[in-house]
Write a protein that holds these residues in place. Structure first.
Motif, PDB file in Angstrom:
ATOM      1  N   LEU A 129       0.837  -1.136   0.101  1.00 17.46           N
ATOM      2  CA  LEU A 129       0.066  -0.055   0.114  1.00 17.46           C
ATOM      3  C   LEU A 129       0.944   1.303  -0.111  1.00 17.46           C
ATOM      4  O   LEU A 129       0.515   2.108  -0.604  1.00 17.46           O
ATOM      5  CB  LEU A 129      -0.766  -0.041   1.241  1.00 17.46           C
ATOM      6  CG  LEU A 129      -2.061  -1.250   1.209  1.00 17.46           C
ATOM      7  CD1 LEU A 129      -2.846  -0.981   2.581  1.00 17.46           C
ATOM      8  CD2 LEU A 129      -3.113  -0.746  -0.169  1.00 17.46           C
ATOM      9  N   ALA A 130       1.890   1.240   0.709  1.00 21.10           N
ATOM     10  CA  ALA A 130       2.854   2.396   0.794  1.00 21.10           C
ATOM     11  C   ALA A 130       3.521   2.492  -0.555  1.00 21.10           C
ATOM     12  O   ALA A 130       3.623   3.790  -0.953  1.00 21.10           O
ATOM     13  CB  ALA A 130       4.102   2.099   1.822  1.00 21.10           C
ATOM     14  N   ILE A 188      -7.288  -1.630  -3.191  1.00 20.28           N
ATOM     15  CA  ILE A 188      -6.628  -1.028  -4.143  1.00 20.28           C
ATOM     16  C   ILE A 188      -7.596  -1.253  -5.256  1.00 20.28           C
ATOM     17  O   ILE A 188      -8.981  -1.896  -5.292  1.00 20.28           O
ATOM     18  CB  ILE A 188      -5.301  -2.102  -4.386  1.00 20.28           C
ATOM     19  CG1 ILE A 188      -5.745  -3.464  -4.582  1.00 20.28           C
ATOM     20  CG2 ILE A 188      -4.456  -1.674  -3.260  1.00 20.28           C
ATOM     21  CD1 ILE A 188      -4.731  -4.347  -5.183  1.00 20.28           C
ATOM     22  N   LYS A 189      -7.318  -0.668  -6.269  1.00 22.00           N
ATOM     23  CA  LYS A 189      -7.974  -1.081  -7.734  1.00 22.00           C
ATOM     24  C   LYS A 189      -6.800  -1.376  -8.827  1.00 22.00           C
ATOM     25  O   LYS A 189      -5.804  -1.204  -8.435  1.00 22.00           O
ATOM     26  CB  LYS A 189      -8.838   0.170  -8.056  1.00 22.00           C
ATOM     27  CG  LYS A 189      -8.025   1.482  -8.337  1.00 22.00           C
ATOM     28  CD  LYS A 189      -8.816   2.677  -8.517  1.00 22.00           C
ATOM     29  CE  LYS A 189      -8.212   3.769  -8.599  1.00 22.00           C
ATOM     30  NZ  LYS A 189      -9.048   4.971  -8.791  1.00 22.00           N
ATOM     31  N   TYR A 190      -7.525  -1.705  -9.966  1.00 17.75           N
ATOM     32  CA  TYR A 190      -6.559  -1.942 -11.233  1.00 17.75           C
ATOM     33  C   TYR A 190      -6.972  -1.322 -12.414  1.00 17.75           C
ATOM     34  O   TYR A 190      -8.142  -1.086 -12.431  1.00 17.75           O
ATOM     35  CB  TYR A 190      -6.252  -3.294 -11.042  1.00 17.75           C
ATOM     36  CG  TYR A 190      -7.275  -4.513 -11.600  1.00 17.75           C
ATOM     37  CD1 TYR A 190      -7.461  -4.852 -12.813  1.00 17.75           C
ATOM     38  CD2 TYR A 190      -8.320  -4.719 -10.478  1.00 17.75           C
ATOM     39  CE1 TYR A 190      -8.534  -5.514 -13.031  1.00 17.75           C
ATOM     40  CE2 TYR A 190      -8.995  -5.533 -10.754  1.00 17.75           C
ATOM     41  CZ  TYR A 190      -9.456  -6.064 -12.248  1.00 17.75           C
ATOM     42  OH  TYR A 190     -10.381  -6.805 -12.406  1.00 17.75           O
ATOM     43  N   ARG A 191      -6.360  -1.220 -13.248  1.00 14.23           N
ATOM     44  CA  ARG A 191      -6.403  -0.903 -14.611  1.00 14.23           C
ATOM     45  C   ARG A 191      -5.570  -1.778 -15.683  1.00 14.23           C
ATOM     46  O   ARG A 191      -4.515  -1.744 -15.300  1.00 14.23           O
ATOM     47  CB  ARG A 191      -6.746   0.692 -14.848  1.00 14.23           C
ATOM     48  CG  ARG A 191      -5.432   1.263 -15.184  1.00 14.23           C
ATOM     49  CD  ARG A 191      -5.747   2.667 -15.286  1.00 14.23           C
ATOM     50  NE  ARG A 191      -4.234   3.457 -15.331  1.00 14.23           N
ATOM     51  CZ  ARG A 191      -3.753   3.406 -16.522  1.00 14.23           C
ATOM     52  NH1 ARG A 191      -4.034   2.852 -17.780  1.00 14.23           N
ATOM     53  NH2 ARG A 191      -2.436   3.982 -16.443  1.00 14.23           N
ATOM     54  N   TYR A 233      -1.806  -1.416 -10.626  1.00 18.43           N
ATOM     55  CA  TYR A 233      -2.667  -1.257  -9.405  1.00 18.43           C
ATOM     56  C   TYR A 233      -2.360   0.062  -8.631  1.00 18.43           C
ATOM     57  O   TYR A 233      -1.141   0.471  -8.853  1.00 18.43           O
ATOM     58  CB  TYR A 233      -1.988  -2.428  -8.720  1.00 18.43           C
ATOM     59  CG  TYR A 233      -2.327  -3.834  -8.976  1.00 18.43           C
ATOM     60  CD1 TYR A 233      -3.493  -4.391  -8.752  1.00 18.43           C
ATOM     61  CD2 TYR A 233      -1.244  -4.387  -9.865  1.00 18.43           C
ATOM     62  CE1 TYR A 233      -3.661  -5.587  -9.022  1.00 18.43           C
ATOM     63  CE2 TYR A 233      -1.595  -5.764 -10.399  1.00 18.43           C
ATOM     64  CZ  TYR A 233      -2.893  -6.340  -9.858  1.00 18.43           C
ATOM     65  OH  TYR A 233      -3.106  -7.503 -10.187  1.00 18.43           O
ATOM     66  N   SER A 234      -3.213   0.678  -7.916  1.00 20.18           N
ATOM     67  CA  SER A 234      -3.151   1.782  -7.334  1.00 20.18           C
ATOM     68  C   SER A 234      -4.122   1.811  -6.215  1.00 20.18           C
ATOM     69  O   SER A 234      -4.888   0.817  -5.880  1.00 20.18           O
ATOM     70  CB  SER A 234      -3.721   2.851  -8.253  1.00 20.18           C
ATOM     71  OG  SER A 234      -4.848   3.147  -8.706  1.00 20.18           O
ATOM     72  N   LEU A 235      -4.003   2.780  -5.248  1.00 21.15           N
ATOM     73  CA  LEU A 235      -4.860   2.818  -4.218  1.00 21.15           C
ATOM     74  C   LEU A 235      -6.286   2.804  -4.426  1.00 21.15           C
ATOM     75  O   LEU A 235      -6.457   3.701  -5.416  1.00 21.15           O
ATOM     76  CB  LEU A 235      -4.497   3.839  -3.065  1.00 21.15           C
ATOM     77  CG  LEU A 235      -2.977   3.554  -2.416  1.00 21.15           C
ATOM     78  CD1 LEU A 235      -2.710   4.830  -1.436  1.00 21.15           C
ATOM     79  CD2 LEU A 235      -2.912   2.306  -1.812  1.00 21.15           C
ATOM     80  N   ALA A 236      -7.306   2.407  -3.837  1.00 24.25           N
ATOM     81  CA  ALA A 236      -8.527   2.490  -4.101  1.00 24.25           C
ATOM     82  C   ALA A 236      -9.219   3.970  -4.336  1.00 24.25           C
ATOM     83  O   ALA A 236     -10.038   4.256  -5.167  1.00 24.25           O
ATOM     84  CB  ALA A 236      -9.517   1.664  -3.433  1.00 24.25           C
TER      85      ALA A 236
END
Length: 97
Positions: free
Chosen positions: A29-30, A66-69, A77-80
């Motif tokens: 997450l960091a 998290i979410k993804y694209r 991946y990135s924070l939600a």
């Protein structure tokens, strides 16, 4: 906040904090603070196999942290949302206080 929370809300809050209860997940997450990364980059940064990182990413997705694209063949991946960033930064501020 309400004086009394219903059982479902309490379970959801506990589930949210389970995502932050593992050092590897916190490290991931960091890494995602303010940037998108693919599994390969995350695995290299945390010194784990792609399989182990994928497992943690799957858990973090299930916890809605998290979410993804998809970008071509890569999944980034990135924070939600900003709430996850706030929780992470607040935890950091508290620990460093």
């Amino acid at each position: 906040m309400q004086k009394s929370l219903d059982k479902q809300t309490i379970e959801q809050i506990a589930g949210l904090f389970k995502g932050f209860a593992d050092p590897t997940r916190v490290q991931i997450l960091a890494l995602l603070l303010g940037q998108e990364l693919c599994v390969t980059d995350i695995a290299a940064a945390v010194d784990l196999s792609q399989s182990a990182v994928s497992h943690q990413l799957r858990l973090l997705k299930q916890m809605h942290l998290i979410k993804y694209r998809r970008e071509g063949k890569n999944i980034l991946y990135s924070l939600a949302d900003d709430h996850v960033q706030i929780i992470l930064r607040t935890g950091l501020d508290h620990v460093l206080e």
